[in-house]
Design an enzyme around this catalytic site. Structure first.
Site, PDB file in Angstrom:
ATOM      1  N   GLY A   9      -5.374   5.569  12.543  1.00 56.96           N
ATOM      2  CA  GLY A   9      -6.481   5.416  13.792  1.00 56.96           C
ATOM      3  C   GLY A   9      -7.650   4.328  13.059  1.00 56.96           C
ATOM      4  O   GLY A   9      -7.217   3.706  12.156  1.00 56.96           O
ATOM      5  N   THR A  10      -8.235   4.014  13.948  1.00 56.47           N
ATOM      6  CA  THR A  10      -9.412   2.757  13.704  1.00 56.47           C
ATOM      7  C   THR A  10     -10.273   3.281  12.502  1.00 56.47           C
ATOM      8  O   THR A  10     -10.208   4.583  12.342  1.00 56.47           O
ATOM      9  CB  THR A  10     -10.397   2.725  15.020  1.00 56.47           C
ATOM     10  OG1 THR A  10     -10.913   3.675  15.390  1.00 56.47           O
ATOM     11  CG2 THR A  10      -9.467   2.109  16.318  1.00 56.47           C
ATOM     12  N   GLU A  87      -7.169   5.277   2.367  1.00 52.64           N
ATOM     13  CA  GLU A  87      -7.180   4.010   2.319  1.00 52.64           C
ATOM     14  C   GLU A  87      -5.899   3.204   2.136  1.00 52.64           C
ATOM     15  O   GLU A  87      -5.634   2.016   1.341  1.00 52.64           O
ATOM     16  CB  GLU A  87      -8.204   3.275   1.413  1.00 52.64           C
ATOM     17  CG  GLU A  87      -9.496   3.759   1.619  1.00 52.64           C
ATOM     18  CD  GLU A  87     -10.451   3.616   2.913  1.00 52.64           C
ATOM     19  OE1 GLU A  87      -9.771   2.447   3.801  1.00 52.64           O
ATOM     20  OE2 GLU A  87     -11.563   3.852   3.066  1.00 52.64           O
TER      21      GLU A  87
HETATM   22  N1  LIG Z   1     -23.990  12.581  11.769  1.00 55.91           N
HETATM   23  C1  LIG Z   1     -22.810  12.830  12.348  1.00 55.91           C
HETATM   24  N2  LIG Z   1     -22.573  14.111  13.089  1.00 55.91           N
HETATM   25  C2  LIG Z   1     -21.396  14.411  13.231  1.00 55.91           C
HETATM   26  N3  LIG Z   1     -20.246  13.897  13.248  1.00 55.91           N
HETATM   27  C3  LIG Z   1     -20.306  12.550  12.442  1.00 55.91           C
HETATM   28  C4  LIG Z   1     -21.666  11.974  12.183  1.00 55.91           C
HETATM   29  N4  LIG Z   1     -21.568  10.882  11.489  1.00 55.91           N
HETATM   30  C5  LIG Z   1     -20.350  10.627  11.061  1.00 55.91           C
HETATM   31  N5  LIG Z   1     -19.470  11.553  12.134  1.00 55.91           N
HETATM   32  C6  LIG Z   1     -18.104  11.635  12.545  1.00 55.91           C
HETATM   33  O1  LIG Z   1     -17.277  11.171  11.170  1.00 55.91           O
HETATM   34  C7  LIG Z   1     -16.334  10.195  11.673  1.00 55.91           C
HETATM   35  C8  LIG Z   1     -16.202   9.190  10.722  1.00 55.91           C
HETATM   36  O2  LIG Z   1     -15.384  10.078   9.516  1.00 55.91           O
HETATM   37  P1  LIG Z   1     -14.598   9.407   8.445  1.00 55.91           P
HETATM   38  O3  LIG Z   1     -13.754  10.061   7.803  1.00 55.91           O
HETATM   39  O4  LIG Z   1     -15.695   8.431   7.422  1.00 55.91           O
HETATM   40  O5  LIG Z   1     -13.981   8.246   9.032  1.00 55.91           O
HETATM   41  P2  LIG Z   1     -12.972   7.153   8.675  1.00 55.91           P
HETATM   42  O6  LIG Z   1     -12.111   7.521   7.312  1.00 55.91           O
HETATM   43  O7  LIG Z   1     -11.831   7.060   9.895  1.00 55.91           O
HETATM   44  O8  LIG Z   1     -13.256   5.778   8.722  1.00 55.91           O
HETATM   45  C9  LIG Z   1     -17.085   9.725  12.963  1.00 55.91           C
HETATM   46  O9  LIG Z   1     -16.030   9.347  13.854  1.00 55.91           O
HETATM   47  C10 LIG Z   1     -17.673  10.826  13.457  1.00 55.91           C
HETATM   48  O10 LIG Z   1     -16.577  11.683  14.505  1.00 55.91           O
HETATM   49  C1  LIG Z   2     -10.419  -3.970   9.670  1.00 52.74           C
HETATM   50  C2  LIG Z   2     -10.632  -4.141   8.276  1.00 52.74           C
HETATM   51  C3  LIG Z   2     -11.261  -3.335   7.426  1.00 52.74           C
HETATM   52  N1  LIG Z   2     -11.587  -3.711   6.248  1.00 52.74           N
HETATM   53  C4  LIG Z   2     -11.853  -2.501   5.270  1.00 52.74           C
HETATM   54  C5  LIG Z   2     -13.371  -2.127   5.897  1.00 52.74           C
HETATM   55  C6  LIG Z   2     -13.537  -0.674   5.091  1.00 52.74           C
HETATM   56  O1  LIG Z   2     -13.856  -0.595   3.841  1.00 52.74           O
HETATM   57  C7  LIG Z   2     -12.213  -0.232   5.133  1.00 52.74           C
HETATM   58  C8  LIG Z   2     -11.800   0.735   6.227  1.00 52.74           C
HETATM   59  O2  LIG Z   2     -12.222   2.108   5.900  1.00 52.74           O
HETATM   60  P1  LIG Z   2     -12.456   3.270   7.182  1.00 52.74           P
HETATM   61  O3  LIG Z   2     -12.597   4.387   5.995  1.00 52.74           O
HETATM   62  O4  LIG Z   2     -11.324   3.211   7.961  1.00 52.74           O
HETATM   63  O5  LIG Z   2     -13.549   2.843   7.740  1.00 52.74           O
HETATM   64  O6  LIG Z   2     -11.137  -1.301   5.331  1.00 52.74           O
HETATM   65  C9  LIG Z   2     -10.770  -4.794   5.659  1.00 52.74           C
HETATM   66  O7  LIG Z   2     -11.075  -4.636   4.378  1.00 52.74           O
HETATM   67  N2  LIG Z   2     -10.225  -5.655   6.454  1.00 52.74           N
HETATM   68  C10 LIG Z   2     -10.185  -5.483   7.793  1.00 52.74           C
HETATM   69  O8  LIG Z   2      -9.687  -6.498   8.253  1.00 52.74           O
END
Ligand SMILES: Nc1ncnc2c1ncn2[C@@H]1O[C@H](COP(=O)(O)OP(=O)(O)O)[C@@H](O)[C@H]1O
Ligand SMILES: Cc1cn([C@H]2C[C@H](O)[C@@H](COP(=O)(O)O)O2)c(=O)[nH]c1=O
Length: 217
Positions: A9-10, A87
């Site tokens: 996912g994003t 990651e």
């Molecule tokens: N304060 C908050 N309350 C509820 N949900 C939150 C809050 N902050 C972040 N989130 C949830 O956490 C998600 C991000 O989780 P995370 O596991 O760190 O994402 P990823 O690993 O995909 O980057 C957000 O999309 C949101 O749904």
């Molecule tokens: C798009 C993009 C992302 N990154 C890095 C930025 C964050 O440290 C991670 C992604 O973490 P998340 O848990 O999914 O938010 O990847 C990067 O290095 N280069 C890129 O192009």
């Protein structure tokens, strides 16, 4: 039979949270796992979620060999039922091949999590290889949203608030949020249309406020 699972996912759609939940649920049923990550924002050898949870993890750098590690652990009497790999976009193609071999030859379930594409919309080599090899590729159900309200499908990188499309592929960073104002290097999730137009929340707002610009939406 073990499986190689890829959850993608994003940025900011809940992948690390799901990784932590997966580890918790399997551990709660007596299964024994190992948790891996690479370049987590919270620092080396940590798997962290924006919801505030984190666990110690094994840091995967380019020289890490999953096969050697696993054979070493098992040879010394260790038990391993599953791997949680966060990651995973940063893992090398060889490391993903090792994970597939571990699934097939050592019957260890793999749960890998990562973003598909970088800030230029190009596939990360690790994510491409996972997509090629996984038994299951899952898109996370929780959708991150573009500023326009549409489902976000792409990751944009910003420098001092301005979207960029050139630079190093790996730059650790976080999404900019109201409580985390635009930093030197930040990220923002966008729908494809606004990624193509390089239109972030900040540029859209500036354009909307400008008396010289006709409404575009
Ligand atoms: N304060 C908050 N309350 C509820 N949900 C939150 C809050 N902050 C972040 N989130 C949830 O956490 C998600 C991000 O989780 P995370 O596991 O760190 O994402 P990823 O690993 O995909 O980057 C957000 O999309 C949101 O749904
Ligand atoms: C798009 C993009 C992302 N990154 C890095 C930025 C964050 O440290 C991670 C992604 O973490 P998340 O848990 O999914 O938010 O990847 C990067 O290095 N280069 C890129 O192009």
């Amino acid at each position: 039979m073990a499986d190689l699972n890829f959850y993608s996912g994003t940025m900011d759609c809940g992948k690390s949270t799901l990784a932590l939940q997966m580890d918790h649920n399997h551990r709660a049923r007596g299964r024994v796992g190992r948790v891996f990550t690479s370049h987590d924002r919270a620092g080396t050898a940590t798997l962290s979620s924006r919801l505030g949870l984190s666990v110690p993890a094994i840091e995967v750098d380019d020289t890490f060999d999953f096969w050697q590690f696993t054979v070493g652990e098992l040879t010394h009497g260790g038990r391993i039922d599953y791997f949680v790999c966060d990651e995973a976009q940063f893992y090398t193609v060889e490391q993903i091949d090792q994970l597939a071999k571990i699934t097939d030859e050592l019957a260890i379930d793999i749960f890998a999590f990562g973003i598909l594409t970088d800030f230029r919309t190009k596939m990360f080599p690790g994510s491409l290889r996972l997509t090629e090899l996984a038994d299951r590729v899952n898109t996370l159900q929780v959708e991150a949203l573009c500023w326009c309200g549409k489902r976000a499908t792409h990751n944009a990188r910003t420098e001092d608030g301005v979207m960029v499309t050139e630079g190093e592929v790996i730059v650790v960073g976080d999404v900019d949020a109201p409580e985390r104002p635009a930093r030197q290097v930040g990220y923002e999730v966008l729908c494809r249309r606004h990624h193509r137009r390089r239109m972030t929340a900040a540029t859209a707002q500036a354009a909307a406020l400008s008396p010289d610009v006709l409404p575009f939406e």
